[in-house]
Enzyme design. Structure first.
Site: not given
Length: 159
Positions: A52, A54, A81, A84
């Site tokens: 992801h 992040e 999410c 993260c």
């Protein structure tokens, strides 16, 4: 530079993710006015469920700093999410700035409040809604094109 400018950098990362076939989410880590980490979704590109934006931005920032404490500001185009949000807490990020909410997996304000939960060992300041319409537009455009599927081109049957 201000929040809008740094979110612009995150949006550039999001657009690059979309060009590569990944969901358009981009992230930037800033400490003392310096960009020290960039990330964009690369789950499809890397065949990695943890790739992801992040997480990748945090990894790059930690490498640049030479330690795991990333005590700056993370800008991301969509609300993080749960995975993260947990990474942000573990990295001791001081501030999170996000663009649009994440109605299906948001773990900052929408479904959960991980980064501000007083039961955890770290909390951070949160600013949401920075360039939200632009961030949401990138996601809408990507998923609209994805739903449309490949363009049908009939074969030439004029023989």
């Amino acid at each position: 530079m201000d929040d809008n400018d740094y979110m612009g950098i995150a949006l550039e990362e999001a657009r690059a993710a979309a060009q590569a076939g990944d969901v358009p989410v981009g992230a930037v880590v800033v400490i003392d006015g310096n960009v020290i980490g960039l990330g964009r979704n690369r789950r499809e590109t890397n065949a990695d469920p943890t790739a992801h934006a992040e997480v990748l931005a945090l990894r790059e920032a930690a490498t640049a700093l030479g330690h795991w404490r990333v005590e700056g500001t993370l800008y991301v185009t969509q609300e993080p999410c749960p995975m993260c949000a947990g990474a942000l807490v573990n990295a001791r990020v001081a501030r999170l700035v996000f663009g649009c909410p994440n109605p299906k997996a948001g773990a900052v304000v929408t479904l959960y409040q991980i980064v501000t939960d007083p039961r955890l060992n770290h909390r951070m300041a949160v600013t949401g809604g920075v360039r939200a319409d632009e961030c949401a537009g990138e996601l809408r455009r990507f998923f609209s094109e994805l739903r449309r599927g490949p363009v049908y081109e009939p074969t030439d049957r004029s023989e």
